[in-house]
Scaffold this motif. Structure first.
Motif, short mmCIF file in Angstrom:
data_model
loop_
_atom_site.label_atom_id
_atom_site.label_comp_id
_atom_site.label_asym_id
_atom_site.label_seq_id
_atom_site.Cartn_x
_atom_site.Cartn_y
_atom_site.Cartn_z
N CYS A 115 0.82 -1.21 0.00
CA CYS A 115 0.00 0.00 0.00
C CYS A 115 0.86 1.27 0.00
O CYS A 115 0.57 2.22 -0.71
N GLU A 116 1.92 1.27 0.78
CA GLU A 116 2.78 2.46 0.85
C GLU A 116 3.42 2.76 -0.50
O GLU A 116 3.61 3.92 -0.87
N VAL A 117 3.76 1.71 -1.21
CA VAL A 117 4.37 1.89 -2.53
C VAL A 117 3.32 2.42 -3.51
O VAL A 117 3.60 3.31 -4.31
N ALA A 118 2.11 1.88 -3.41
CA ALA A 118 1.03 2.36 -4.28
C ALA A 118 0.78 3.85 -4.05
O ALA A 118 0.60 4.61 -5.01
N ALA A 119 0.79 4.25 -2.81
CA ALA A 119 0.55 5.67 -2.50
C ALA A 119 1.69 6.53 -3.05
O ALA A 119 1.45 7.62 -3.60
N ALA A 120 2.91 6.04 -2.91
CA ALA A 120 4.06 6.81 -3.42
C ALA A 120 4.01 6.92 -4.93
O ALA A 120 4.28 7.98 -5.51
N VAL A 121 3.64 5.83 -5.59
CA VAL A 121 3.56 5.82 -7.05
C VAL A 121 2.44 6.75 -7.52
O VAL A 121 2.60 7.51 -8.49
N ALA A 122 1.32 6.74 -6.82
CA ALA A 122 0.20 7.60 -7.19
C ALA A 122 0.60 9.07 -7.09
O ALA A 122 0.29 9.88 -7.97
N GLY A 123 1.27 9.42 -6.02
CA GLY A 123 1.72 10.80 -5.85
C GLY A 123 2.72 11.21 -6.92
O GLY A 123 2.68 12.32 -7.46
N TRP A 124 3.60 10.30 -7.24
CA TRP A 124 4.62 10.55 -8.29
C TRP A 124 3.93 10.82 -9.62
O TRP A 124 4.27 11.77 -10.33
N LEU A 125 2.98 9.98 -9.96
CA LEU A 125 2.28 10.13 -11.24
C LEU A 125 1.49 11.43 -11.29
O LEU A 125 1.56 12.18 -12.27
N ARG A 126 0.75 11.70 -10.23
CA ARG A 126 -0.12 12.89 -10.21
C ARG A 126 0.67 14.19 -10.24
O ARG A 126 0.35 15.11 -10.98
N GLU A 127 1.67 14.24 -9.40
CA GLU A 127 2.33 15.53 -9.16
C GLU A 127 3.56 15.77 -10.03
O GLU A 127 3.97 16.92 -10.22
N ASP A 128 4.16 14.72 -10.52
CA ASP A 128 5.41 14.89 -11.27
C ASP A 128 5.31 14.38 -12.71
O ASP A 128 5.60 15.10 -13.65
#
Ligand SMILES: [Zn+2]
Length: 222
Positions: A48-61
């Motif tokens: 889950c933590e990795v999914a959240a990090a990946v989602a933030g990466w995709l959205r914001e960067d």
């Protein structure tokens, strides 16, 4: 984030130790800030933590960096996610971060204008490459890409491995493979590209994670 909880994946015994994750998430899409959905192909099975990090990466960067190229990202190509195997696929080696659901390998992107951008052979535009490396190395503790060790020439490995003293790895030569950036041209055989990472590391080689503390891996299933 569009994700479903998987049944626990678990603790299969691999040559290098146990793998598995108690709470696996199957990440099939991420909703961007403008409401559009970006698919993960295939869905990534990760913590889950990795999914959240990946989602933030995709959205914001990543999405803004791709939008700057004149289109919109519609899909992320997943080269590998959860995979119960030891590092280097070597019997007795330590467990890969993939075996803990801690890592994702990104092979490229699909865009709304039908462009397909791949990591391999310098297929990502320079501005996207630079933004992707910079943001990945801020968000993840391990980033391995082309030019890093010869085993990440066609994907970017990111993970959230915890190391002593908070050590992080950010290894991606942004110029690696760019000699053959245009896929409509045959590979120049007589021009030497940037320093070859390793001999015999042609795509399709057995996966190895040469990085001693990292947990990269060749795209699986290839
Ligand atoms: Zn990997």
């Amino acid at each position: 984030m569009v994700a479903t909880l998987d049944a626990p994946l678990g603790a299969h015994l691999a040559p290098g130790g146990s793998c598995g994750l108690a709470q696996a998430v199957r990440l099939s899409a991420v909703r961007l800030l403008d409401g559009r959905l970006v698919a993960f192909k295939p869905a990534a099975v990760i913590r889950c933590e990795v999914a959240a990090a990946v989602a933030g990466w995709l959205r914001e960067d990543l999405a803004p960096a791709i939008a700057a190229l004149g289109s919109q990202v519609t899909a992320v190509t997943v080269a590998a996610s959860y995979d119960c195997r030891p590092r280097n696929r070597v019997s007795g080696a330590r467990m890969s971060e993939h075996g803990l659901g801690n890592a994702l390998d990104v092979g490229g992107f699909e865009l709304a204008d039908a462009r397909v951008m791949k990591v391999e052979k310098g297929g990502l535009p320079p501005s996207l490459r630079a933004a992707m490396k910079d943001s990945a190395c801020r968000r993840f503790t391990t980033v391995l890409g082309p030019g890093s060790d010869g085993y990440h020439e066609d994907h970017i490995h990111v993970d959230l491995a915890q190391r002593r003293m908070g050590f992080r790895l950010c290894r991606w030569n942004l110029d690696a493979g760019t000699v053959v950036a245009r896929k409509d041209k045959p590979k120049p055989k007589d021009t030497a590209p940037a320093p070859a990472p390793a001999s015999g590391s042609a795509p399709g080689d057995p996966a190895t994670d040469a990085e001693p503390d990292g947990a990269g891996g060749k795209a699986d299933g290839k």
